[in-house]
Write an enzyme that holds these catalytic residues in place. Sequence first.
Site, PDB file in Angstrom:
ATOM      1  N   GLY A 121     -17.892   3.009 -40.177  1.00 10.98           N
ATOM      2  CA  GLY A 121     -18.539   3.854 -39.254  1.00 10.98           C
ATOM      3  C   GLY A 121     -18.001   3.992 -37.779  1.00 10.98           C
ATOM      4  O   GLY A 121     -18.526   4.623 -36.974  1.00 10.98           O
ATOM      5  N   GLN A 122     -16.844   3.087 -37.770  1.00 11.50           N
ATOM      6  CA  GLN A 122     -16.391   3.128 -36.249  1.00 11.50           C
ATOM      7  C   GLN A 122     -15.540   4.274 -36.194  1.00 11.50           C
ATOM      8  O   GLN A 122     -14.703   4.917 -37.104  1.00 11.50           O
ATOM      9  CB  GLN A 122     -15.326   2.189 -35.973  1.00 11.50           C
ATOM     10  CG  GLN A 122     -14.939   1.942 -34.576  1.00 11.50           C
ATOM     11  CD  GLN A 122     -13.933   0.684 -34.562  1.00 11.50           C
ATOM     12  OE1 GLN A 122     -13.488   0.018 -35.379  1.00 11.50           O
ATOM     13  NE2 GLN A 122     -13.430   0.460 -33.137  1.00 11.50           N
TER      14      GLN A 122
ATOM     15  N   HIS B 281     -16.657  -1.787 -29.201  1.00 14.84           N
ATOM     16  CA  HIS B 281     -17.782  -1.657 -28.493  1.00 14.84           C
ATOM     17  C   HIS B 281     -19.065  -2.202 -29.349  1.00 14.84           C
ATOM     18  O   HIS B 281     -18.909  -2.051 -30.509  1.00 14.84           O
ATOM     19  CB  HIS B 281     -18.116  -0.085 -28.169  1.00 14.84           C
ATOM     20  CG  HIS B 281     -18.045   0.898 -29.272  1.00 14.84           C
ATOM     21  ND1 HIS B 281     -16.916   1.042 -29.995  1.00 14.84           N
ATOM     22  CD2 HIS B 281     -19.108   1.409 -30.317  1.00 14.84           C
ATOM     23  CE1 HIS B 281     -17.158   1.814 -31.151  1.00 14.84           C
ATOM     24  NE2 HIS B 281     -18.393   1.989 -31.216  1.00 14.84           N
TER      25      HIS B 281
END
Length: 119
Positions: free
Chosen positions: A98-99, A105
Amino acid sequence: MAGEPQADCLFCKIVAREVPATVVRETETTLAFRDINPQAPTHVLVIPKAHYPDAASLAAGAPELAADVLREAGAVAVEEKTAGSGYRVVFNTGSGAGQTVFHAHAHVLAGRGLEWPPG
């Protein structure tokens, strides 16, 4: 080169103030700002100001900076008054996880029931 700003990186542009964000905390090495598509009542991103494409490269290349990101995640939870009730810190690493922005981050999520295991 690791750590250097990337011209095509959204988060590098936020650090440089070329793209607006709702900043909630800032240190010499990190920036914390509200997610534009929140998944919980509290959803803040904590990023290193230096560019590393994901959490693994950040931890390998600058472990002290990775610690700064985690420390700031905790500080965000305190400021958002969610530290006592609980919060989640998530690093998505790779598109399959899901990046979508390839600048390391941490997501700080709180304010609703966060079931385990996550999605």
